[in-house]
Design a protein around this motif. Structure first.
Motif, mmCIF file in Angstrom:
data_model
loop_
_atom_site.group_PDB
_atom_site.id
_atom_site.type_symbol
_atom_site.label_atom_id
_atom_site.label_comp_id
_atom_site.label_asym_id
_atom_site.label_seq_id
_atom_site.Cartn_x
_atom_site.Cartn_y
_atom_site.Cartn_z
ATOM 1 N N ALA A 131 7.967 7.771 3.185
ATOM 2 C CA ALA A 131 7.585 6.355 3.175
ATOM 3 C C ALA A 131 8.483 5.538 4.101
ATOM 4 O O ALA A 131 8.002 4.667 4.839
ATOM 5 C CB ALA A 131 7.649 5.817 1.747
ATOM 6 N N THR B 99 0.830 -1.209 0.000
ATOM 7 C CA THR B 99 0.000 0.000 0.000
ATOM 8 C C THR B 99 0.860 1.252 0.000
ATOM 9 O O THR B 99 0.571 2.224 -0.719
ATOM 10 C CB THR B 99 -0.926 0.000 1.227
ATOM 11 O OG1 THR B 99 -1.730 -1.176 1.218
ATOM 12 C CG2 THR B 99 -1.836 1.222 1.224
ATOM 13 N N ARG B 100 1.943 1.224 0.801
ATOM 14 C CA ARG B 100 2.801 2.408 0.875
ATOM 15 C C ARG B 100 3.526 2.661 -0.436
ATOM 16 O O ARG B 100 3.687 3.806 -0.846
ATOM 17 C CB ARG B 100 3.829 2.215 2.014
ATOM 18 C CG ARG B 100 4.400 3.509 2.554
ATOM 19 C CD ARG B 100 3.304 4.334 3.194
ATOM 20 N NE ARG B 100 3.763 5.675 3.539
ATOM 21 C CZ ARG B 100 3.851 6.698 2.715
ATOM 22 N NH1 ARG B 100 3.508 6.554 1.441
ATOM 23 N NH2 ARG B 100 4.234 7.878 3.134
ATOM 24 N N LEU C 63 1.718 6.799 -6.762
ATOM 25 C CA LEU C 63 0.611 7.703 -7.081
ATOM 26 C C LEU C 63 0.989 9.149 -6.767
ATOM 27 O O LEU C 63 0.688 10.070 -7.543
ATOM 28 C CB LEU C 63 -0.632 7.301 -6.287
ATOM 29 C CG LEU C 63 -1.886 8.176 -6.486
ATOM 30 C CD1 LEU C 63 -2.322 8.148 -7.944
ATOM 31 C CD2 LEU C 63 -3.014 7.724 -5.573
ATOM 32 N N GLY C 64 1.664 9.360 -5.637
ATOM 33 C CA GLY C 64 2.107 10.709 -5.290
ATOM 34 C C GLY C 64 3.090 11.271 -6.304
ATOM 35 O O GLY C 64 3.014 12.453 -6.665
ATOM 36 N N LEU D 268 1.006 4.154 -2.865
ATOM 37 C CA LEU D 268 0.770 5.569 -2.568
ATOM 38 C C LEU D 268 1.955 6.428 -2.999
ATOM 39 O O LEU D 268 1.776 7.558 -3.474
ATOM 40 C CB LEU D 268 0.507 5.748 -1.074
ATOM 41 C CG LEU D 268 -0.826 5.213 -0.546
ATOM 42 C CD1 LEU D 268 -0.884 5.338 0.968
ATOM 43 C CD2 LEU D 268 -1.989 5.965 -1.184
#
Length: 316
Positions: free
Chosen positions: A299, A7-8, A14-15, A11
């Motif tokens: 992260a 998940t990290r 995506l960021g 993200l």
């Protein structure tokens, strides 16, 4: 844990994509024309149009973005529109200055902020604790440029302890001179950011002093300071880990200013020059790399926090 890591990473990617879109869009809104910069002030309209065509600036914006982001995915940051040199090679050279500067600044900031923050909390009912807290409030509001000028005057011009400008032409082939040239800039950033760490550490330590298990340890015969070190400081350090990600972003922003002040050939100084030249490919790649560094540090901090904090593992 594997689900959390996946998940990290998702993200993070995506960021980076959102940041790339925003950077690309904002730069296209800025005034100026890189073709005019390349052609010079004497270039005719026809010459400028020809340069725009050669550089691909007359293509649809969407295609320009897809070409750029596709190259980034292949670790190809493109070529400078002004000089034609590979962006990745030059950026790598500049990061050899900026990353050590940021790392040394972080060490100074933590070295000042952590012990003084704990001491300020332990002495919060005494004059010493009040003076430390007041000094932190003052330093946190000081602009980095002002702090740099004061340190240049004090440690450079008056005491002649440290070099105040420049970086060796051979870079880290002269490690002693290179390291010495970074001490004063890093101290400039570290003092200001250390004041922020101090305030945060003080608040976390005061909260730890009021926790039941620390008070219980003191009631069982352990001194309050020892109870704080044994039972309270681990929680304080976990809280400080959370703020390090935010401090990294502030360090990189401060490096842009400090590199100009101390004439360091880092990413910040290159970025300012490229913005002035309207070198869009270099600017957008530099901003994306800096953004990526900040996101990666955030992260890593999240993963470390999850690994060392049993409360988060139990909640998960």
């Amino acid at each position: 844990m594997l689900r959390f890591l996946a998940t990290r990473v998702a993200l993070l990617l995506l960021g980076l994509l959102v940041a790339a879109v925003l950077i690309f869009a904002v730069l296209r809104v800025l005034p100026g024309d890189v073709a005019q910069v390349v052609g010079g002030t004497q270039a005719s309209a026809a010459q400028v149009a020809r340069i725009r065509s050669e550089l691909g600036l007359d293509r649809p914006v969407v295609l320009q973005f897809l070409d750029w982001i596709g190259g980034v995915a292949r670790l190809d940051l493109g070529r400078s529109l002004v000089t034609g040199s590979p962006v990745a090679a030059e950026l790598g050279q500049k990061l050899e200055v900026t990353l050590p500067l940021a790392g040394l600044s972080l060490l100074f900031g933590l070295g000042l902020g952590l012990p003084l923050g704990v001491l300020s909390a332990v002495l919060h009912r005494r004059a010493g604790g009040f003076l430390i807290a007041a000094a932190a409030q003052l330093l946190a509001a000081v602009p980095v440029v002002f702090a740099g000028v004061l340190l240049i005057l004090l440690l450079g011009s008056w005491l002649h302890l440290l070099p105040v400008q420049g970086f060796p032409l051979d870079g880290w082939r002269q490690p002693g001179r290179a390291f010495a040239s970074l001490i004063l800039p890093a101290l400039t950033i570290g003092v200001v950011e250390g004041a922020v760490v101090l305030r945060f550490t003080r608040s976390a330590t005061l909260e730890a002093l009021g926790q039941d298990h620390v008070r219980a340890a003191a009631a069982r015969g352990m001194t309050l300071n020892r109870a704080l070190v044994v039972h309270g400081l681990p929680g304080v350090l976990l809280s400080v880990v959370s703020v390090i990600g935010l401090e990294i972003a502030a360090l990189l922003v401060g490096a842009v200013v400090v590199e100009q002040l101390f004439q360091l050939p880092g990413v910040g100084r290159m970025l300012v020059a490229d913005v002035g030249n309207r070198d869009l490919v270099k600017v957008q790649s530099e901003l994306l790399v800096l953004t990526g560094l900040i996101l990666v540090v955030g992260a890593v901090v999240d993963v470390v926090h999850r690994l060392v904090d049993p409360r988060e593992r139990e909640a998960a």
